[in-house]
Design a protein around this motif. Structure first.
Motif, PDB file in Angstrom:
ATOM      1  N   VAL A 171       0.835  -1.204   0.000  1.00 27.45           N
ATOM      2  CA  VAL A 171       0.000   0.000   0.000  1.00 27.45           C
ATOM      3  C   VAL A 171       0.869   1.252   0.000  1.00 27.45           C
ATOM      4  CG1 VAL A 171      -1.642   1.344   1.378  1.00 27.45           C
ATOM      5  CG2 VAL A 171      -2.005  -1.104   1.056  1.00 27.45           C
ATOM      6  N   ALA A 172       1.943   1.240   0.793  1.00 28.99           N
ATOM      7  CA  ALA A 172       2.831   2.409   0.837  1.00 28.99           C
ATOM      8  C   ALA A 172       3.455   2.677  -0.522  1.00 28.99           C
ATOM      9  CB  ALA A 172       3.916   2.197   1.894  1.00 28.99           C
ATOM     10  N   ARG A 173       3.860   1.620  -1.206  1.00 27.08           N
ATOM     11  CA  ARG A 173       4.445   1.803  -2.549  1.00 27.08           C
ATOM     12  C   ARG A 173       3.414   2.367  -3.524  1.00 27.08           C
ATOM     13  NH1 ARG A 173       7.381  -3.011  -1.330  1.00 27.08           N
ATOM     14  NH2 ARG A 173       5.670  -4.280  -2.157  1.00 27.08           N
ATOM     15  N   GLU A 174       2.206   1.828  -3.476  1.00 26.84           N
ATOM     16  CA  GLU A 174       1.158   2.306  -4.381  1.00 26.84           C
ATOM     17  C   GLU A 174       0.817   3.767  -4.102  1.00 26.84           C
ATOM     18  OE1 GLU A 174       0.243   0.774  -6.883  1.00 26.84           O
ATOM     19  OE2 GLU A 174       0.301  -1.380  -6.574  1.00 26.84           O
ATOM     20  N   ALA A 175       0.702   4.105  -2.819  1.00 25.80           N
ATOM     21  CA  ALA A 175       0.367   5.485  -2.465  1.00 25.80           C
ATOM     22  C   ALA A 175       1.476   6.436  -2.892  1.00 25.80           C
ATOM     23  CB  ALA A 175       0.116   5.596  -0.961  1.00 25.80           C
ATOM     24  N   ALA A 176       2.725   5.999  -2.739  1.00 22.30           N
ATOM     25  CA  ALA A 176       3.845   6.837  -3.183  1.00 22.30           C
ATOM     26  C   ALA A 176       3.780   7.069  -4.686  1.00 22.30           C
ATOM     27  CB  ALA A 176       5.169   6.185  -2.797  1.00 22.30           C
ATOM     28  N   ALA A 177       3.399   6.026  -5.427  1.00 27.32           N
ATOM     29  CA  ALA A 177       3.279   6.182  -6.878  1.00 27.32           C
ATOM     30  C   ALA A 177       2.189   7.174  -7.241  1.00 27.32           C
ATOM     31  CB  ALA A 177       2.987   4.824  -7.520  1.00 27.32           C
ATOM     32  N   GLY A 178       1.137   7.233  -6.405  1.00 22.59           N
ATOM     33  CA  GLY A 178       0.059   8.188  -6.658  1.00 22.59           C
ATOM     34  C   GLY A 178       0.337   9.564  -6.108  1.00 22.59           C
ATOM     35  N   GLY A 179       1.393   9.715  -5.319  1.00 17.24           N
ATOM     36  CA  GLY A 179       1.767  11.030  -4.809  1.00 17.24           C
ATOM     37  C   GLY A 179       1.029  11.466  -3.563  1.00 17.24           C
ATOM     38  N   ALA A 180       0.267  10.556  -2.925  1.00 15.05           N
ATOM     39  CA  ALA A 180      -0.498  10.934  -1.738  1.00 15.05           C
ATOM     40  C   ALA A 180       0.169  10.386  -0.483  1.00 15.05           C
ATOM     41  CB  ALA A 180      -1.926  10.396  -1.829  1.00 15.05           C
ATOM     42  N   PRO A 181       0.018  11.073   0.641  1.00  9.22           N
ATOM     43  CA  PRO A 181       0.555  10.530   1.890  1.00  9.22           C
ATOM     44  C   PRO A 181      -0.205   9.283   2.320  1.00  9.22           C
ATOM     45  CG  PRO A 181      -0.765  12.482   2.320  1.00  9.22           C
ATOM     46  CD  PRO A 181      -0.645  12.371   0.833  1.00  9.22           C
TER      47      PRO A 181
END
Length: 492
Positions: free
Chosen positions: A234-244
């Motif tokens: 989830v952290a990797r996916e969120a980082a890819a989307g640019g959101a905290p």
């Protein structure tokens, strides 16, 4: 008969764009419980678009906090009215006992909405600062909440209540095989007056739905509760989307029993912390770090209580422990217990699942595991370091308070801890040395059901969930330029 459950998007039930569904089953009996809509990235797009519109142009973020709070209080009342029905669904869906579902699940969900309503009305959106600056706390926007199977109703409420109280819109992704009460909760919120799009739920496989939601460009914050491995994804996916992203992951929490503890009270508290909901809780106190001087007396009390716990039908109010969430959970617990024995631990009680004739007819004995107490565990043993997520408690001897603190802190986890002592000053001093987000003294409650009060207390600004869902902006106001004075953002 199994009931169909659609997703809930923009105020209405919604089938998956593909039309696909999947079956869920009751852990206790393996009976077919529900047919759940199996969503995908396109359904995530629909839900995020609805939430985005509700936040960007809808009325909810612009309502006075008191009006938002009133909707949340109505939801709390409806949860109480629907308490029996929701508790039965929770117990059938994830194997919780009916007592746990009534009190901890529905009770905690209700408390979450009361708490958020109380905070929304009392915590200001603007706080004066030095030199004419102002600390503003606007809502963040669209919040993606990915919730686990162990407390689906309570944890969905714990994410939704403060987020919407702060003025955000949400998209919730429940666990694939424990989605029913989350869908029911979002339906209930709509019936209580939450505008369309403010709370949405998309069901389906974690990789297809959870990943698409975490990396979606329309999401402003992703909140995840679950396992370490999935949390990393989830952290990797969120980082890819640019959101905290905010993660609440695993635990291997210690209960430190000092030599001057009330051993009966400590045994009760440690038992609760280790075996509540079969230990399927990230904050479960699955390490008992016990002073050598009282180790044998404490363990005797603990084993006596663990042996008295009754396994059975989760819908029977007399049942203490129902099934684990699946047969796989029971097998996982057995593997960890066998490994502990191979590394030198002793099984003081439990250590096996029940036989086919040990439970009432119709129950799946392969999904159950007896509450297990392991002694002779070393601080470096696998059972003392890895999260089992099952009813297995490791008892570790300590050579005094300093050694107990060192053992308790020797963990990659730091979620929670407990201290048991008859000396308040010693208890507080020991608690202060433990590296954990929260430490309880002479109790291990796990779930907070206390009501809000008019005075600052457990739910004061120091433990304010609303701030998790509000942006903090320090602005400098320009005096003397009339009512249209601009704001200059210094920190965002």
């Amino acid at each position: 008969m199994a009931e169909p459950y659609a997703m809930f998007i923009d105020g209405s039930p919604a089938d998956a764009a593909s039309g696909a569904t999947y079956k869920t089953f009751e852990p206790a009996t393996r009976r077919h419980l529900a047919d759940i809509a199996s969503g995908g990235p396109g359904d995530v797009d629909r839900a995020v678009a609805a939430a985005r519109a509700a936040f960007d142009s809808g009325p909810w973020p612009r309502l006075p906090p008191a009006e938002r709070a009133e909707v949340l209080r109505r939801a709390a009342c409806r949860l109480e009215e629907e308490r029996g029905r929701l508790a039965e669904l929770e117990a059938r869906d994830n194997g919780a006992t009916i007592r746990k579902a009534l009190d901890a699940d529905v009770g905690a969900a209700r408390a979450a909405f009361l708490r958020a309503a109380w905070q929304a009305e009392r915590l200001p959106d603007r706080v004066p600062g030095p030199d004419g600056s102002v600390l503003r706390r606007p809502p963040l926007g669209v919040v993606a909440a990915i919730v686990p199977w162990n407390f689906p109703l309570a944890l969905a409420a714990a994410r939704l209540a403060p987020a919407v109280a702060a003025g955000n819109a949400c998209v919730v992704k429940p666990a694939s095989f424990a989605s029913v009460t989350v869908i029911e909760l979002v339906r209930l919120l709509a019936a209580c007056g939450l505008p369309p799009g403010v709370a949405n739920v998309v069901t389906g496989p974690g990789a297809a739905v959870g990943g698409a939601l975490a990396r979606h460009p329309g999401v402003d914050l992703t909140v995840f509760t679950g396992s370490d491995d999935v949390g990393e994804d989830v952290a990797r996916e969120a980082a890819a989307g640019g959101a905290p992203v905010r993660l609440n992951l695993g635990g291997k929490s210690p209960n430190v029993v000092l030599a001057d503890a009330d051993l009966d009270a400590a045994a009760d508290g440690v038992l609760w912390g280790a075996f509540f909901h079969n230990g399927q809780i990230c904050m479960a106190g699955t390490r008992a770090v016990v002073d050598r001087a009282v180790h044998d007396a404490f363990t005797e009390r603990l084993v006596e209580r663990a042996r008295a716990l009754r396994l059975g039908d989760p819908l029977d109010p007399a049942t203490d422990l129902g099934p684990l969430v699946s047969r796989q959970g029971a097998r996982r617990t057995r593997r960890y217990v066998d490994l502990a024995v191979a590394e030198g631990a002793r099984v003081a009680c439990g250590g096996t699942g029940p036989g086919p004739d040990d439970l009432p007819a119709g129950l799946d004995h392969k999904a159950y595991f007896r509450p297990t107490v392991l002694t002779g565990v070393g601080p470096g043993d696998t059972i003392a370091r890895e999260e089992v997520f099952g009813p297995a408690l490791a008892v570790i001897e300590a050579g005094g308070a300093d050694d107990a603190v060192a053992i308790a802190n020797d963990s990659r986890y730091g979620l929670s801890a407990g201290v048991w002592s008859g000396d308040p000053d010693r208890a507080r001093a020991t608690a202060a040395r433990l590296r954990a987000d929260r430490v309880w003294i002479n109790e291990y409650p796990i779930v907070d059901l206390s009501p809000p009060s008019g005075a600052a207390g457990a739910w004061d600004v120091h433990t304010n969930e609303l701030d998790d869902y509000r942006a903090r902006r320090i602005v400098s106001e320009c005096p003397g330029r009339g009512t249209a004075a601009p704001y200059h953002v210094l920190v965002s």
